[in-house]
Design an enzyme around this catalytic site. Structure first.
Site, mmCIF file in Angstrom:
data_model
loop_
_atom_site.group_PDB
_atom_site.id
_atom_site.type_symbol
_atom_site.label_atom_id
_atom_site.label_comp_id
_atom_site.label_asym_id
_atom_site.label_seq_id
_atom_site.Cartn_x
_atom_site.Cartn_y
_atom_site.Cartn_z
ATOM 1 N N ASP A 26 -21.947 -12.251 31.279
ATOM 2 C CA ASP A 26 -20.440 -11.828 32.076
ATOM 3 C C ASP A 26 -20.483 -10.269 32.281
ATOM 4 O O ASP A 26 -19.928 -9.352 33.540
ATOM 5 C CB ASP A 26 -18.986 -11.198 30.533
ATOM 6 C CG ASP A 26 -18.804 -10.227 30.036
ATOM 7 O OD1 ASP A 26 -19.930 -9.614 29.268
ATOM 8 O OD2 ASP A 26 -18.177 -10.740 28.774
ATOM 9 N N ARG A 40 -28.728 -12.901 23.333
ATOM 10 C CA ARG A 40 -27.324 -13.350 22.866
ATOM 11 C C ARG A 40 -27.015 -14.674 21.708
ATOM 12 O O ARG A 40 -27.049 -15.202 20.646
ATOM 13 C CB ARG A 40 -25.828 -12.743 23.023
ATOM 14 C CG ARG A 40 -26.247 -10.816 23.047
ATOM 15 C CD ARG A 40 -26.583 -10.727 21.964
ATOM 16 N NE ARG A 40 -26.135 -9.037 21.786
ATOM 17 C CZ ARG A 40 -25.490 -8.259 21.648
ATOM 18 N NH1 ARG A 40 -24.292 -8.486 20.884
ATOM 19 N NH2 ARG A 40 -25.660 -6.607 21.789
ATOM 20 N N CYS A 92 -14.643 -7.607 29.078
ATOM 21 C CA CYS A 92 -14.848 -7.864 27.864
ATOM 22 C C CYS A 92 -14.187 -7.086 26.850
ATOM 23 O O CYS A 92 -14.053 -8.038 25.864
ATOM 24 C CB CYS A 92 -16.451 -8.177 27.662
ATOM 25 S SG CYS A 92 -17.115 -6.386 28.320
ATOM 26 N N HIS A 113 -24.767 -9.469 27.992
ATOM 27 C CA HIS A 113 -24.248 -11.171 28.212
ATOM 28 C C HIS A 113 -23.721 -11.827 29.529
ATOM 29 O O HIS A 113 -23.787 -10.755 30.255
ATOM 30 C CB HIS A 113 -22.606 -10.649 27.891
ATOM 31 C CG HIS A 113 -22.556 -10.467 26.367
ATOM 32 N ND1 HIS A 113 -22.115 -9.553 25.546
ATOM 33 C CD2 HIS A 113 -22.775 -11.601 25.286
ATOM 34 C CE1 HIS A 113 -21.795 -9.417 24.532
ATOM 35 N NE2 HIS A 113 -22.221 -10.691 23.964
HETATM 36 N N1 ARG Z 1 -21.631 -3.172 22.177
HETATM 37 C C1 ARG Z 1 -20.558 -4.599 22.351
HETATM 38 C C2 ARG Z 1 -22.245 -5.792 21.575
HETATM 39 O O1 ARG Z 1 -23.013 -5.095 22.079
HETATM 40 C C3 ARG Z 1 -20.544 -4.553 23.640
HETATM 41 C C4 ARG Z 1 -20.061 -5.752 23.903
HETATM 42 C C5 ARG Z 1 -19.222 -5.956 25.516
HETATM 43 N N2 ARG Z 1 -18.995 -7.530 25.599
HETATM 44 C C6 ARG Z 1 -19.456 -8.377 26.577
HETATM 45 N N3 ARG Z 1 -18.661 -9.196 26.347
HETATM 46 N N4 ARG Z 1 -20.565 -7.993 27.412
HETATM 47 O O2 ARG Z 1 -21.795 -6.754 21.842
#
Ligand code: ARG
Length: 302
Positions: free
Chosen positions: A184, A153, A278, A182
């Site tokens: 986190d 990301r 999150c 991510h």
């Molecule tokens: N559906 C969201 C995405 O794919 C979930 C995000 C969860 N956020 C996180 N910081 N893990 O972006």
């Protein structure tokens, strides 16, 4: 272990009224599973959100809840909205078009927080530089640095902007799997100086960096079950840790180090690829070390 103090935690949540799963941008997301049982999942999402909010209040957090926006279901994950430290917020830029619509509403909300005195300044990243907020850039209060995930990301280049804006060290960590898209999801610095992590999510270089900087005795390794249960994606305030339903193995490991685990039912949010961390954004993160912080008595929202 280190003595824990209450931290005056102020946490932003986003109301789940507009939450659903109607697209897939990570491998946990299942629009089909959502569609098959939408009514029940929607009710469960509301109940899970309420349980999370109550658990945070119970452990002493001040909680601010923003309204979501129709058509932007992933706004329930405000960890991705910005990186916040010392009242300064660096607004996120989302990689996927499905989430880019959140940037405007989050900026408006953060301007309101600035007007209320919760934040003191806001900044934007250069266009084309992707960085998905605290989800990929986690403050480590014990070490006085950010850990920054890059790959799926956020861009590696974002680390330099974060470092310059906050004038704090940023340690970049390459993420190499789609499941831990991510930081986190696979990495959580805890108040006692421990770090809960899932090593296979990281590049070999990132694994070496973590082991060198944190030290083996401070590392708690999550396994694939813990990862899938979104247990690494946890909110830690003092000795309390709030997370989705905890695996017995991990609960025992954390309790052995003196933490108290509070788990809440977050299955509908896990169908979007998210857990407790999150669903929150700490607005009070500060460079002042935890032990030196005033213990604030906050009004709580029940
Ligand atoms: N559906 C969201 C995405 O794919 C979930 C995000 C969860 N956020 C996180 N910081 N893990 O972006």
């Amino acid at each position: 272990m280190t003595t824990h103090t209450k931290e005056g935690a102020h946490i932003l949540l986003v109301d789940p009224a507009c939450f659903d799963v109607h697209y897939a941008i990570n491998p946990w997301m299942s629009p089909e599973a959502w569609q098959a049982d939408a009514k029940r999942l929607k009710d469960e999402a509301r109940a899970g959100f309420d349980a999370l909010r109550c658990a945070l209040v119970r452990i002493g957090c001040r909680v601010t809840v923003l309204d979501g926006v129709p058509g932007l279901p992933d706004m329930v994950f405000p960890a991705n909205a910005a990186v916040v430290l010392d009242g300064r917020a660096l607004m996120a830029r989302f990689r996927h078009p499905e989430r880019q619509g959140e940037e405007g509403p989050f900026l408006e909300a953060f301007k309101r927080l600035e007007a209320q005195g919760v934040l003191t300044s806001l900044a934007l990243l250069p266009e084309g530089c992707f960085q998905e907020g605290a989800g990929d850039c986690i403050w480590d209060a014990n070490r006085g640095c950010f850990w920054a995930g890059f790959g799926p990301r956020s861009d590696a280049a974002a680390a330099g902007f974060v470092e310059r804006y906050f004038d704090r060290p940023v340690i970049p960590l390459g993420l190499v799997t789609e499941r831990a898209y991510h930081l986190d999801v696979c990495f959580a610095p805890l108040t006692g100086g421990d770090v809960l992590w899932y090593p296979p999510a990281f590049s070999a270089q990132a694994q070496t960096t973590v082991v060198e900087r944190v030290g083996m005795s401070n590392l708690i390794a999550a396994d694939a079950q813990d990862l899938a249960a979104f247990n690494v994606n946890a909110v830690n305030v003092g000795r309390d840790i709030v997370m989705a339903r905890c695996t017995p193995r991990l609960r025992a490991l954390l309790e052995a180090r003196g933490y108290r685990v509070h788990d809440v039912p977050l299955a509908p949010f896990m169908l979007a690829g998210g857990g407790a961390f999150c669903m929150t954004l700490r607005l009070d993160r500060s460079t002042v070390p935890l032990v030196g912080r005033d213990i604030l008595v906050r009004e709580v929202c029940a």
